[in-house]
Design a protein around this motif. Structure first.
Motif, PDB file in Angstrom:
ATOM      1  N   SER A   1       0.355  -1.807   0.128  1.00 13.12           N
ATOM      2  CA  SER A   1       0.017   0.046  -0.157  1.00 13.12           C
ATOM      3  C   SER A   1       0.825   1.258  -0.194  1.00 13.12           C
ATOM      4  CB  SER A   1      -1.157   0.378   1.325  1.00 13.12           C
ATOM      5  OG  SER A   1      -1.821  -0.929   0.955  1.00 13.12           O
ATOM      6  N   LEU A   2       2.227   1.277   0.665  1.00 11.69           N
ATOM      7  CA  LEU A   2       3.188   2.083   0.591  1.00 11.69           C
ATOM      8  C   LEU A   2       3.519   2.621  -0.324  1.00 11.69           C
ATOM      9  CD1 LEU A   2       4.577   1.700   4.861  1.00 11.69           C
ATOM     10  CD2 LEU A   2       2.437   3.830   3.907  1.00 11.69           C
TER      11      LEU A   2
ATOM     12  N   SER B   1       2.633  11.137   0.612  1.00 16.97           N
ATOM     13  CA  SER B   1       2.234  11.150   1.545  1.00 16.97           C
ATOM     14  C   SER B   1       1.957  10.902   2.713  1.00 16.97           C
ATOM     15  CB  SER B   1       0.446  10.881   0.176  1.00 16.97           C
ATOM     16  OG  SER B   1      -0.272  11.525  -0.810  1.00 16.97           O
ATOM     17  N   ALA B   2       2.176   9.668   2.583  1.00 18.31           N
ATOM     18  CA  ALA B   2       2.512   8.626   4.216  1.00 18.31           C
ATOM     19  C   ALA B   2       3.136   9.346   4.857  1.00 18.31           C
ATOM     20  CB  ALA B   2       2.590   7.546   4.230  1.00 18.31           C
ATOM     21  N   VAL B   3       4.680   9.773   4.557  1.00 20.89           N
ATOM     22  CA  VAL B   3       5.280  10.773   5.082  1.00 20.89           C
ATOM     23  C   VAL B   3       5.347  11.884   5.266  1.00 20.89           C
ATOM     24  CG1 VAL B   3       8.100  11.198   5.154  1.00 20.89           C
ATOM     25  CG2 VAL B   3       7.804   9.213   4.070  1.00 20.89           C
TER      26      VAL B   3
ATOM     27  N   ALA C   1      -5.842   2.145   3.358  1.00 20.83           N
ATOM     28  CA  ALA C   1      -5.854  -0.084   3.978  1.00 20.83           C
ATOM     29  C   ALA C   1      -6.293  -0.285   2.949  1.00 20.83           C
ATOM     30  CB  ALA C   1      -5.303  -0.115   5.417  1.00 20.83           C
ATOM     31  N   LYS C   2      -8.062   0.916   2.716  1.00 22.08           N
ATOM     32  CA  LYS C   2      -8.924   0.066   2.272  1.00 22.08           C
ATOM     33  C   LYS C   2      -9.036  -0.200   0.399  1.00 22.08           C
ATOM     34  CE  LYS C   2     -12.247   2.158   3.679  1.00 22.08           C
ATOM     35  NZ  LYS C   2     -13.996   3.423   4.241  1.00 22.08           N
ATOM     36  N   ASN C   3      -8.652   1.488   0.719  1.00 23.96           N
ATOM     37  CA  ASN C   3      -8.281   1.479  -0.981  1.00 23.96           C
ATOM     38  C   ASN C   3      -6.997   1.415  -2.356  1.00 23.96           C
ATOM     39  OD1 ASN C   3     -11.348   2.629  -0.728  1.00 23.96           O
ATOM     40  ND2 ASN C   3     -10.423   4.068  -0.040  1.00 23.96           N
ATOM     41  N   ASN C   4      -6.210   1.490  -1.183  1.00 24.33           N
ATOM     42  CA  ASN C   4      -4.738   1.145  -1.602  1.00 24.33           C
ATOM     43  C   ASN C   4      -4.095   2.580  -2.730  1.00 24.33           C
ATOM     44  OD1 ASN C   4      -2.354  -0.546  -1.930  1.00 24.33           O
ATOM     45  ND2 ASN C   4      -2.903  -1.050  -4.328  1.00 24.33           N
ATOM     46  N   ASN C   5      -5.146   3.309  -2.018  1.00 23.93           N
ATOM     47  CA  ASN C   5      -4.466   4.893  -2.696  1.00 23.93           C
ATOM     48  C   ASN C   5      -5.055   6.058  -0.832  1.00 23.93           C
ATOM     49  OD1 ASN C   5      -3.987   7.047  -3.589  1.00 23.93           O
ATOM     50  ND2 ASN C   5      -5.589   7.158  -4.533  1.00 23.93           N
ATOM     51  N   THR C   6      -4.233   7.026  -1.342  1.00 22.83           N
ATOM     52  CA  THR C   6      -4.666   7.960   0.555  1.00 22.83           C
ATOM     53  C   THR C   6      -4.451   9.668  -0.686  1.00 22.83           C
ATOM     54  OG1 THR C   6      -4.296   8.518   2.380  1.00 22.83           O
ATOM     55  CG2 THR C   6      -2.874   8.361   0.837  1.00 22.83           C
TER      56      THR C   6
ATOM     57  N   ILE D   1       7.448   5.153  11.249  1.00 19.78           N
ATOM     58  CA  ILE D   1       6.586   5.209  11.325  1.00 19.78           C
ATOM     59  C   ILE D   1       5.146   4.840  10.355  1.00 19.78           C
ATOM     60  CG2 ILE D   1       5.297   7.927  12.180  1.00 19.78           C
ATOM     61  CD1 ILE D   1       8.226   8.704  13.607  1.00 19.78           C
ATOM     62  N   PRO D   2       5.245   5.523   9.335  1.00 20.72           N
ATOM     63  CA  PRO D   2       4.317   5.127   8.222  1.00 20.72           C
ATOM     64  C   PRO D   2       3.795   3.832   8.251  1.00 20.72           C
ATOM     65  CG  PRO D   2       5.532   7.170   7.335  1.00 20.72           C
ATOM     66  CD  PRO D   2       6.610   6.322   8.424  1.00 20.72           C
ATOM     67  N   TYR D   3       5.478   2.805   8.110  1.00 26.33           N
ATOM     68  CA  TYR D   3       5.042   1.579   8.178  1.00 26.33           C
ATOM     69  C   TYR D   3       4.226   0.620   8.848  1.00 26.33           C
ATOM     70  CZ  TYR D   3       7.844  -3.136   7.550  1.00 26.33           C
ATOM     71  OH  TYR D   3       6.973  -4.694   7.756  1.00 26.33           O
TER      72      TYR D   3
END
Length: 262
Positions: A14-15, A21-23, A96-101, A238-240
């Motif tokens: 997913s990441l 975006s996650a970082v 997690a739900k959509n594999n995109n954020t 942290i993102p992981y």
């Protein structure tokens, strides 16, 4: 492959395309915390409340008044800004739900008065539950510490007992607080539900039933957390970690909604 490995593998996948975006979300949240801390310290410095050893002049009445007023203001600001934490979890849950954020999820709970105030109340209630939980676990330590301060019993042995009770209390409190992670994700999954749904029914039920699985998943990150003593690995860890917890919560919530784990 164990369930923890499967969850972590899915989190890594997913990441891959959403790492920026996650970082960035981690830096935004960390930046807000840093600004609040600097505001607190700069206010104290501005009113010259420290002595030459940079220690608080707590013997002076005005220093205590300034200190507690400063603490109160920072706490209020933290409460008003706290929906960004819910947005942070929302960002990872959607991933997690959509594999995109998207980064806009950080502000999700600021969009709409009802949604905003519900997030604030949710965060206050969560904080109170955590405080109560930690207090209960640390009661034995407080009792022994009182005995030491009153000099009823002295010596190395009682000091060692105090350290052991404190360490055991903190570990116990942290582990039993794991169930509130599911409450957080049930909230970002559907914030329109009732507070009893998040804390005492649906969310609490999942947290209790899968407590062992959640703890095992967290324990697998201990080596990764050790790397966070170096700043750079923390940008990845942290993102992981957050995405792994979000992925686990997403599947548990989905299974319970479908009636497969009731």
């Amino acid at each position: 492959m164990g369930i923890e490995r499967q969850i972590k593998k899915q989190a890594r996948e997913s990441l891959k395309n959403n790492f920026v975006s996650a970082v960035t979300s981690v830096f935004v949240l960390g930046g807000i915390i840093l600004v609040l801390y600097l505001l607190f310290q700069l206010t104290l410095l501005a009113f010259n409340v420290y002595d030459e050893n940079l220690e608080l002049n707590s013997d002076l009445l005005y220093v205590n008044l300034i200190y507690y007023a400063d603490v109160s203001v920072v706490i209020l600001l933290a409460v008003f800004l706290s929906p960004v934490i819910n947005g942070f979890y929302k960002l990872y849950y959607e991933l997690a739900k959509n594999n995109n954020t998207e980064l806009r999820y950080l502000l999700y709970f600021f969009l709409g008065t009802k949604r905003y105030f519900k997030a604030v109340v949710f965060n206050i209630f969560t904080a109170l539950l955590l405080i109560v939980n930690f207090t209960i676990w640390l009661i034995p330590y407080f009792a022994v510490d009182t005995i030491i301060n009153l000099e009823i019993i002295q010596g190395n042995f009682i000091s060692i007992i105090s350290v052991v009770l404190y360490s055991a209390g903190v570990v116990g409190a942290v582990l039993t607080s794991v169930k509130y992670i599911i409450s957080e994700f049930t909230f970002v999954d559907d914030e329109t539900k009732s507070f009893s749904h998040f804390f005492f029914k649906f969310g609490s039920k999942i947290g209790r039933k899968h407590f062992r699985d959640l703890v095992l998943l967290i324990f697998t990150f201990i080596p990764w957390f050790a790397l966070c003593f170096f700043v750079l690995p923390g940008i990845y860890v942290i993102p992981y970690f957050t995405e792994s917890i979000a992925t686990s919560a997403m599947w548990l919530i989905k299974l319970h909604k479908d009636g497969q784990e009731l």
